[in-house]
Motif scaffolding. Structure first.
Motif, mmCIF file in Angstrom:
data_model
loop_
_atom_site.group_PDB
_atom_site.id
_atom_site.type_symbol
_atom_site.label_atom_id
_atom_site.label_comp_id
_atom_site.label_asym_id
_atom_site.label_seq_id
_atom_site.Cartn_x
_atom_site.Cartn_y
_atom_site.Cartn_z
ATOM 1 N N ARG A 82 1.205 2.555 2.674
ATOM 2 C CA ARG A 82 2.531 1.761 2.181
ATOM 3 C C ARG A 82 2.118 0.279 2.007
ATOM 4 O O ARG A 82 2.520 -0.404 0.993
ATOM 5 C CB ARG A 82 3.749 2.088 2.840
ATOM 6 C CG ARG A 82 4.231 3.439 2.966
ATOM 7 C CD ARG A 82 5.607 3.680 3.785
ATOM 8 N NE ARG A 82 6.671 2.665 3.420
ATOM 9 C CZ ARG A 82 7.171 1.911 4.013
ATOM 10 N NH1 ARG A 82 6.850 1.644 5.249
ATOM 11 N NH2 ARG A 82 8.069 1.076 3.659
ATOM 12 N N THR A 83 1.664 -0.399 2.979
ATOM 13 C CA THR A 83 1.374 -1.905 3.233
ATOM 14 C C THR A 83 0.376 -2.227 1.882
ATOM 15 O O THR A 83 0.406 -3.039 1.057
ATOM 16 C CB THR A 83 0.892 -2.196 4.374
ATOM 17 O OG1 THR A 83 2.060 -1.908 5.320
ATOM 18 C CG2 THR A 83 0.439 -3.745 4.309
ATOM 19 N N SER A 84 -0.810 -1.312 2.079
ATOM 20 C CA SER A 84 -1.803 -1.627 0.805
ATOM 21 C C SER A 84 -1.156 -1.465 -0.640
ATOM 22 O O SER A 84 -1.373 -2.197 -1.542
ATOM 23 C CB SER A 84 -2.976 -0.638 1.127
ATOM 24 O OG SER A 84 -3.968 -1.112 0.207
ATOM 25 N N LEU A 85 -0.452 -0.364 -0.832
ATOM 26 C CA LEU A 85 0.052 -0.075 -2.162
ATOM 27 C C LEU A 85 0.959 -1.137 -2.555
ATOM 28 O O LEU A 85 1.170 -1.461 -3.709
ATOM 29 C CB LEU A 85 0.554 1.159 -2.326
ATOM 30 C CG LEU A 85 -0.502 2.213 -2.403
ATOM 31 C CD1 LEU A 85 0.172 3.524 -1.704
ATOM 32 C CD2 LEU A 85 -1.224 2.437 -3.482
ATOM 33 N N ASN A 86 1.829 -1.750 -1.400
ATOM 34 C CA ASN A 86 2.880 -2.611 -1.735
ATOM 35 C C ASN A 86 2.308 -4.035 -2.007
ATOM 36 O O ASN A 86 2.448 -4.788 -3.302
ATOM 37 C CB ASN A 86 3.711 -2.743 -0.687
ATOM 38 C CG ASN A 86 5.138 -3.675 -0.974
ATOM 39 O OD1 ASN A 86 5.918 -3.358 -1.710
ATOM 40 N ND2 ASN A 86 5.299 -4.952 -0.286
ATOM 41 N N THR A 87 1.152 -4.361 -1.373
ATOM 42 C CA THR A 87 0.512 -5.692 -1.757
ATOM 43 C C THR A 87 -0.186 -5.403 -3.110
ATOM 44 O O THR A 87 -0.074 -6.325 -3.888
ATOM 45 C CB THR A 87 -0.627 -5.852 -0.677
ATOM 46 O OG1 THR A 87 0.130 -5.869 0.570
ATOM 47 C CG2 THR A 87 -1.343 -7.145 -0.852
ATOM 48 N N ALA A 88 -0.715 -4.244 -3.397
ATOM 49 C CA ALA A 88 -1.466 -4.137 -4.853
ATOM 50 C C ALA A 88 -0.328 -4.289 -5.709
ATOM 51 O O ALA A 88 -0.666 -5.141 -6.817
ATOM 52 C CB ALA A 88 -2.126 -2.699 -4.895
#
Length: 191
Positions: A82-88
């Protein structure tokens, strides 16, 4: 004397900007329009793409952990996804904003990528909420489900499924019936 690092930085930054403006000359400072540098744009896009790849990899690892009924690992992997995708998604949005008014096709492409990353993030959030339900920790699931309904809207499939989970948890008592639909959200929706 009180130490205030933010004031020290501000003075240093102002001094640096002043010196840069003086060295550039007044005409340069007034006539240059802000253009995204290809180096910055490339870096942001690469970071966003890596974030999407990383998020998808973590989601696959979470699926394996779920299959093994290792819900603690699954929750951890899904949170990282979730964190990685939100950052992307945020990086794509930032890059799209940099190209707004400069190149409509690039802006549109980047907005599409931001939406795709956000959609995948919401899918990871939904899976994480289901893991929390399996761990009998609905207090952790509810905020994720609310985020999904807010992000997706209650009429899209994932938003409907998240809302149905909130009904099942007893957080919401009134089922949602989509306008023009003959079935209500109390019918069994896929998890």
């Amino acid at each position: 004397m009180v130490f205030a690092p933010h004031l020290t930085w501000s003075r240093t930054a102002l001094l640096s900007l002043s010196l840069l403006a003086l060295a550039s000359g007044p005409s340069l400072a007034l006539t240059q329009s802000p253009q995204p540098s290809s180096n910055t744009a490339g870096t942001l896009r690469a970071a966003a793409e890596l974030g999407t790849v990383e998020g998808n990899r973590l989601m696959q690892e979470a699926e394996q952990a779920i299959a093994a009924e290792d819900y603690t690992t699954a929750a951890s992997k899904l949170q990282a996804a979730r964190t990685s995708l939100n950052t992307a998604s945020l990086r794509y949005q930032e890059l799209a904003a940099a190209f707004a008014g400069i190149d409509a096709e690039i802006t549109s492409d980047l907005r599409d990528r931001a939406r795709e990353a956000a959609q995948t993030r919401d899918q990871a959030s939904y899976q994480q909420a289901l893991v929390y339900r399996a761990q009998n920790t609905p207090t952790l699931a509810v905020p994720l489900l609310i985020e999904i309904v807010q992000s997706q809207g209650p009429t899209r499939d994932l938003g409907q499924r998240a809302y149905q989970q909130l009904v099942e948890l007893g957080f919401i008592t009134r089922p949602f019936q989509r306008p023009g639909s003959e079935t209500t959200s109390t019918t069994a929706l896929r998890p």
